[in-house]
Structures are given as structure tokens and as C-alpha cells.
Design an enzyme around this catalytic site. Sequence first.
Site, PDB file in Angstrom:
ATOM      1  CG  LEU A  70      63.360 -39.514  99.344  1.00 40.57           C
ATOM      2  CD1 LEU A  70      63.955 -40.743  98.470  1.00 40.57           C
ATOM      3  CD2 LEU A  70      63.910 -39.687 100.852  1.00 40.57           C
ATOM      4  CE  LYS A  71      58.870 -32.108 101.581  1.00 42.08           C
ATOM      5  NZ  LYS A  71      58.675 -33.681 102.073  1.00 42.08           N
ATOM      6  CG  PHE A  72      64.239 -36.513  94.027  1.00 40.89           C
ATOM      7  CD1 PHE A  72      65.497 -36.960  94.738  1.00 40.89           C
ATOM      8  CD2 PHE A  72      63.325 -36.949  93.692  1.00 40.89           C
ATOM      9  CE1 PHE A  72      65.044 -37.979  95.244  1.00 40.89           C
ATOM     10  CE2 PHE A  72      63.626 -38.182  94.140  1.00 40.89           C
ATOM     11  CZ  PHE A  72      64.199 -38.955  94.753  1.00 40.89           C
ATOM     12  CG  ASP A  74      71.448 -31.720  92.290  1.00 38.82           C
ATOM     13  OD1 ASP A  74      72.591 -31.206  91.463  1.00 38.82           O
ATOM     14  OD2 ASP A  74      72.291 -32.665  93.085  1.00 38.82           O
ATOM     15  CB  THR A 124      51.664 -27.984 105.740  1.00 37.52           C
ATOM     16  OG1 THR A 124      52.999 -28.797 105.729  1.00 37.52           O
ATOM     17  CG2 THR A 124      51.574 -28.317 104.637  1.00 37.52           C
ATOM     18  NE  ARG A 185      48.788 -31.822 112.632  1.00 38.32           N
ATOM     19  CZ  ARG A 185      49.261 -33.276 111.880  1.00 38.32           C
ATOM     20  NH1 ARG A 185      48.643 -33.980 110.820  1.00 38.32           N
ATOM     21  NH2 ARG A 185      50.399 -32.494 112.282  1.00 38.32           N
ATOM     22  CD  GLN A 194      52.668 -30.047 109.636  1.00 35.82           C
ATOM     23  OE1 GLN A 194      52.791 -29.371 108.419  1.00 35.82           O
ATOM     24  NE2 GLN A 194      52.525 -31.480 109.160  1.00 35.82           N
ATOM     25  NE  ARG A 215      53.327 -34.499 113.442  1.00 33.20           N
ATOM     26  CZ  ARG A 215      54.183 -33.389 113.339  1.00 33.20           C
ATOM     27  NH1 ARG A 215      54.756 -33.304 114.764  1.00 33.20           N
ATOM     28  NH2 ARG A 215      53.998 -33.091 112.348  1.00 33.20           N
TER      29      ARG A 215
END
Length: 241
Positions: A70-72, A74, A124, A185, A194, A215
Site C-alpha cells: 500500500l506504499k504508505f 505521510d 518499475t 517477465r 512496465q 500478469r
Amino acid sequence: MSRAPLPLRDDERLIFALDVPDRAQALEWVDRLGDSVAFYKIGMELLASGEYFQVLDELARRDKRVFVDLKFFDIPATAAAVIKRLSQWPVSYATIHGWHPAMMEACAAANSSDMRLLAVTVLTSMGRPDLAQMGIDREPVDVVVERALAAQAAGIDGVIASGQEAGPIRAATGAGFSIVCPGIRPGGPVGDDQKRTVGVAQAFADGADAIVVGRPIRLATDPQAAARAIQQEIASALAAR
């Protein structure tokens, strides 16, 4: 102080990106992949469903490792409060932004569990032109290594970064720092969003601890077979290094 990388089994070094909109589809994928995947990344799309922590609980109940992506980002006090609460859940990895040393220090101090915090370096999907638009006229690898060192100095346990930078990060930070590489990949570039991608063997040869794959498994004709093929490639890469 950064903690040593998680003691992962070989099959836990493949992390499947569970990029789905709701709990039903998430669990459908877990059932479909069976024992070919032991580690799942859950991110923002699932958060918007309101069922995020239900899925987290269900994954833990099934003895799967969980990566909260969630890449906090703040102010330090708020970010630290989130990490303090999150450390009460069965989470193996969680991401925070790697742009703010004081925030990273606060998050590291707030983590009271075995959860490893990973700093986001450069996405990326970004190349040098994207960085230039942000006022950073430098090569991605230079920015990534700089942020990895800042994260390590702040007590963060590792980074999430392109496999293209795994070697320079490992050389700069040493063996006791976690490197998780997304944008993998297995069959080479596929023409998606990407930009800085590598194959499985290259990522591990250059020092990655784990890889994130979405993917290439999700869009495969036989996703479970695709995951097993990646697991075999991981085992070979680990044996060779």
C-alpha cells in the site's frame, strides 16, 4: 537497524500479485493456484473493495505469506501509527515510500513484529524521462541506490526495486538487506506499462531475495503451470548462485 532478510523457503520467493477487485476473485485465484504459490501481494485495488483485511485473514488461515503493498506515505507520526497497527496482523512484507528519511525512521521504530518493511525506490513503470519530469535528471539506478542506502540508514529492512537495479543495490547495501523485485517477465518484455524489467534468473543472480509476478501468471493459458515453471527457474537460479 535493518533486520536480516526473511528466512524464505524456495517456493516462497515467488510472490503472486493478487491484483483483483474483490474477495471473491482473490480467493478464486488462491484456489486456482493451489500449492504452486505460497506468497501473495495484495494492493490498492483490493483495498477499495472494503474486503482487504478479510482476504489477508483468509490467506493467513491457508498458511500463505502476505505482502501488504500500500506504499504508505505521510507525516512520520501518522505513518508510524499505521505500521504499529499493521504489525499486529500476519504480514511478512509491507511497503512504505522511500522519499522521507524521518518517516522511514519512525516506521522502523514502530514495527513491533517480524514484518519486514520495504521502501519503494523508483516504480518499475518509470524511466529517466519520467524522473526528469519530476525534476530528477538522473539515471534510475542512481536514484534507486541512493534511496536504498537512505532506507538502510533509517532502519528499514529492504527495498522493492526493479531487477535491473538488484546488483547495484546488493553491492551497495551488503547481504543483510532485503531486495524484492517486481516487474519480472519470465518470457521477456510483453509490451505493457512496465519499463525496467528483467527475467527470473537474472534477478536472483544479481541478488534478489524474492520476485513479484502478476500478469505472466494471470494471463497464462494455464496459470498454475506458469507458476510452477517460474518456481523451477527460481530453484535453478538459487542453486547456481
